[in-house]
Design an enzyme around this catalytic site. Structure first.
Site, mmCIF file in Angstrom:
data_model
loop_
_atom_site.group_PDB
_atom_site.id
_atom_site.type_symbol
_atom_site.label_atom_id
_atom_site.label_comp_id
_atom_site.label_asym_id
_atom_site.label_seq_id
_atom_site.Cartn_x
_atom_site.Cartn_y
_atom_site.Cartn_z
ATOM 1 N N ARG A 241 0.871 -1.172 0.000
ATOM 2 C CA ARG A 241 0.000 0.000 0.000
ATOM 3 C C ARG A 241 0.915 1.231 0.000
ATOM 4 O O ARG A 241 1.956 1.248 0.682
ATOM 5 C CB ARG A 241 -0.887 0.040 1.240
ATOM 6 C CG ARG A 241 -2.064 -0.933 1.197
ATOM 7 C CD ARG A 241 -3.161 -0.514 0.222
ATOM 8 N NE ARG A 241 -4.312 -1.417 0.243
ATOM 9 C CZ ARG A 241 -4.488 -2.459 -0.560
ATOM 10 N NH1 ARG A 241 -3.580 -2.767 -1.472
ATOM 11 N NH2 ARG A 241 -5.571 -3.202 -0.477
ATOM 12 N N GLU A 270 -3.257 7.836 -3.826
ATOM 13 C CA GLU A 270 -3.835 7.315 -5.075
ATOM 14 C C GLU A 270 -5.170 7.961 -5.390
ATOM 15 O O GLU A 270 -5.965 8.180 -4.468
ATOM 16 C CB GLU A 270 -4.056 5.798 -4.926
ATOM 17 C CG GLU A 270 -2.817 5.025 -5.237
ATOM 18 C CD GLU A 270 -3.009 3.513 -5.103
ATOM 19 O OE1 GLU A 270 -2.070 2.883 -4.643
ATOM 20 O OE2 GLU A 270 -4.085 2.999 -5.455
ATOM 21 N N HIS A 288 -1.540 0.406 -9.890
ATOM 22 C CA HIS A 288 -2.154 -0.515 -8.925
ATOM 23 C C HIS A 288 -2.782 -1.718 -9.643
ATOM 24 O O HIS A 288 -3.990 -1.957 -9.523
ATOM 25 C CB HIS A 288 -3.190 0.216 -8.051
ATOM 26 C CG HIS A 288 -3.400 -0.458 -6.720
ATOM 27 N ND1 HIS A 288 -3.681 0.234 -5.564
ATOM 28 C CD2 HIS A 288 -3.377 -1.766 -6.371
ATOM 29 C CE1 HIS A 288 -3.826 -0.629 -4.569
ATOM 30 N NE2 HIS A 288 -3.636 -1.854 -5.032
HETATM 31 P P1 NAD Z 1 -0.614 -11.419 4.874
HETATM 32 O O1 NAD Z 1 -1.469 -11.010 6.018
HETATM 33 O O2 NAD Z 1 -0.601 -12.848 4.439
HETATM 34 O O3 NAD Z 1 0.909 -11.005 5.138
HETATM 35 C C1 NAD Z 1 1.286 -9.788 5.724
HETATM 36 C C2 NAD Z 1 2.542 -10.040 6.523
HETATM 37 O O4 NAD Z 1 3.018 -8.783 7.012
HETATM 38 C C3 NAD Z 1 2.309 -10.940 7.751
HETATM 39 O O5 NAD Z 1 3.253 -11.998 7.758
HETATM 40 C C4 NAD Z 1 2.516 -10.000 8.940
HETATM 41 O O6 NAD Z 1 3.062 -10.655 10.082
HETATM 42 C C5 NAD Z 1 3.477 -8.987 8.333
HETATM 43 N N1 NAD Z 1 3.523 -7.725 9.062
HETATM 44 C C6 NAD Z 1 2.503 -7.079 9.694
HETATM 45 N N2 NAD Z 1 2.963 -5.955 10.277
HETATM 46 C C7 NAD Z 1 4.297 -5.898 10.018
HETATM 47 C C8 NAD Z 1 5.318 -4.977 10.347
HETATM 48 N N3 NAD Z 1 5.054 -3.901 11.111
HETATM 49 N N4 NAD Z 1 6.565 -5.220 9.918
HETATM 50 C C9 NAD Z 1 6.848 -6.325 9.169
HETATM 51 N N5 NAD Z 1 5.918 -7.234 8.817
HETATM 52 C C10 NAD Z 1 4.651 -7.018 9.242
HETATM 53 O O7 NAD Z 1 -1.049 -10.462 3.663
HETATM 54 P P2 NAD Z 1 -0.851 -10.711 2.098
HETATM 55 O O8 NAD Z 1 -2.027 -11.429 1.571
HETATM 56 O O9 NAD Z 1 0.523 -11.237 1.866
HETATM 57 O O10 NAD Z 1 -0.973 -9.206 1.578
HETATM 58 C C11 NAD Z 1 -0.098 -8.195 2.035
HETATM 59 C C12 NAD Z 1 -0.599 -6.825 1.590
HETATM 60 O O11 NAD Z 1 -0.356 -6.654 0.192
HETATM 61 C C13 NAD Z 1 -2.114 -6.628 1.733
HETATM 62 O O12 NAD Z 1 -2.461 -6.195 3.035
HETATM 63 C C14 NAD Z 1 -2.429 -5.587 0.697
HETATM 64 O O13 NAD Z 1 -2.445 -4.311 1.272
HETATM 65 C C15 NAD Z 1 -1.281 -5.693 -0.296
HETATM 66 N N6 NAD Z 1 -1.731 -6.148 -1.640
HETATM 67 C C16 NAD Z 1 -1.614 -5.309 -2.689
HETATM 68 C C17 NAD Z 1 -1.987 -5.719 -3.952
HETATM 69 C C18 NAD Z 1 -1.869 -4.825 -5.137
HETATM 70 O O14 NAD Z 1 -2.701 -4.892 -6.029
HETATM 71 N N7 NAD Z 1 -0.844 -3.994 -5.235
HETATM 72 C C19 NAD Z 1 -2.504 -7.008 -4.154
HETATM 73 C C20 NAD Z 1 -2.607 -7.850 -3.041
HETATM 74 C C21 NAD Z 1 -2.218 -7.408 -1.789
#
Ligand code: NAD
Length: 327
Positions: A241, A270, A288
């Site tokens: 994000r 955005e 995005h």
């Molecule tokens: P997930 O919940 O499986 O993984 C997130 C990871 O981040 C977890 O392992 C968590 O422990 C870790 N985390 C949380 N806080 C943290 C911190 N302060 N420091 C380090 N690590 C931390 O989520 P996911 O399915 O892998 O998705 C991750 C993010 O990617 C989503 O929340 C979304 O915002 C973003 N995303 C963006 C797109 C896009 O189109 N660009 C697509 C999918 C997901």
């Protein structure tokens, strides 16, 4: 619920097949007027009498909307749900659902696409070739960074971060990861990934790819201090994000050559992109689209529709993120 009628659901934006049919079977679907501003007051007004809202990441779903009488579920067509005030939703007993898992591969693929494109200057090279700049091979033309065998730092090793680590194996990369949640030992071995502090990851990585959710803790996780500590050849990839990266600080750091480049899919405000990023040739910009494949967007639509249909029928949606809200 409308007296004697079907439950109503507000669909904020069109979704892909088979999502619309799944929703229509469960409820009367009201479409949000396409020309209406996406602010809380307008969304609240449109949601009047609705049991559910199928939302997307640009929709601010906060107290004003969540306090709407009769609202029971907000189904976000995304894995991230930082556009929704989860505490307010839970307080009002509004269930919130997301679409985890189905977008992992498409998003990890795209993070790697941005990594390769930035490292090997693909967009710059394409523009150069199209604009008739190619007059012959030259030993020093468009020199980039090695990917094979380089060190990759992954910030947030959840579903998508693990997918990126998995791809990095094929490029013989050394993987460092920073996450408060350690991977099980066998996953570390299988992915060839070593847990690290954020400081070490930043100091040692040639590529840094961000995969954390946007929360109070991750807002501006990468800012001036982190950019100053990066290797001068480092490339930052952000498909998480926008606000996780301090965009103004990134621009200053790129100008001062504190890092070599960036591949960005997401932005702090955005759809606005920091104007000073636009002319930078060492930055690859995408609108995005990390999850934007035909299959993935269709599966996200179906999953969001199924979550809503289950809630409308009084069940527990499969991807409920605030179980405390279930009545
Ligand atoms: P997930 O919940 O499986 O993984 C997130 C990871 O981040 C977890 O392992 C968590 O422990 C870790 N985390 C949380 N806080 C943290 C911190 N302060 N420091 C380090 N690590 C931390 O989520 P996911 O399915 O892998 O998705 C991750 C993010 O990617 C989503 O929340 C979304 O915002 C973003 N995303 C963006 C797109 C896009 O189109 N660009 C697509 C999918 C997901």
């Amino acid at each position: 619920m409308i007296a004697g009628g079907r439950s109503r659901v507000l669909l904020m934006h069109p979704i892909l097949d088979p999502g619309p049919a799944i929703l229509a079977e469960a409820a009367e679907v009201i479409s949000y007027p396409p020309d209406r501003p996406l602010d809380e007051a307008n969304i609240r007004q449109a949601a009047e009498g609705c049991i559910g809202i199928v939302s997307q990441l640009m929709d601010p779903i906060r107290e004003t909307v969540l306090s709407s009488p009769g609202l029971r579920c907000v189904s976000n067509v995304a894995v991230g749900f930082d556009n929704i005030d989860l505490a307010a939703a839970t307080a009002h007993k509004v269930m919130v659902t997301n679409t985890p898992g189905v977008l992992d591969d498409a998003t990890a693929d795209f993070a790697f696409t941005l990594l390769m494109a930035t490292a090997r200057r693909v967009v710059e090279a394409d523009n150069f070739t199209r604009s008739a700049g190619f007059h012959g091979w030259a030993i020093d033309m468009m020199l980039g960074q090695d990917v094979y065998g380089a060190t990759l730092g992954i910030i947030g090793i959840g579903r998508i971060g693990r997918g990126v680590a998995h791809r990095a194996k094929g490029f013989n990369m050394r993987v460092l990861y920073y996450d408060p949640q350690p991977l099980p030992q066998e996953a570390e071995q299988q992915l060839n990934a070593t847990r690290s502090s954020l400081d070490r990851l930043i100091a040692e990585s040639d590529f840094i790819s961000v995969h954390v959710p946007l929360t109070k803790e991750t807002l501006h996780l990468l800012s001036t201090a982190q950019f100053n500590a990066m290797k001068r050849n480092a490339i930052l990839i952000n498909t998480s994000r926008g606000p996780v990266v301090d965009e103004a600080a990134l621009v200053e750091a790129l100008k001062a050559r504190k890092l070599a480049g960036a591949g960005l899919d997401v932005y702090e405000r955005e759809p606005a992109v920091h104007p000073q990023l636009i002319p930078m040739p060492n930055v690859v910009l995408a609108p995005h689209i990390a999850s934007a494949t035909v299959r993935t967007r269709s599966e996200m639509s179906a999953m969001a529709a199924r979550n809503m249909a289950t809630a409308v029928r009084g069940g527990r949606p499969p991807n409920l993120v605030n179980p405390e809200a279930k009545r």
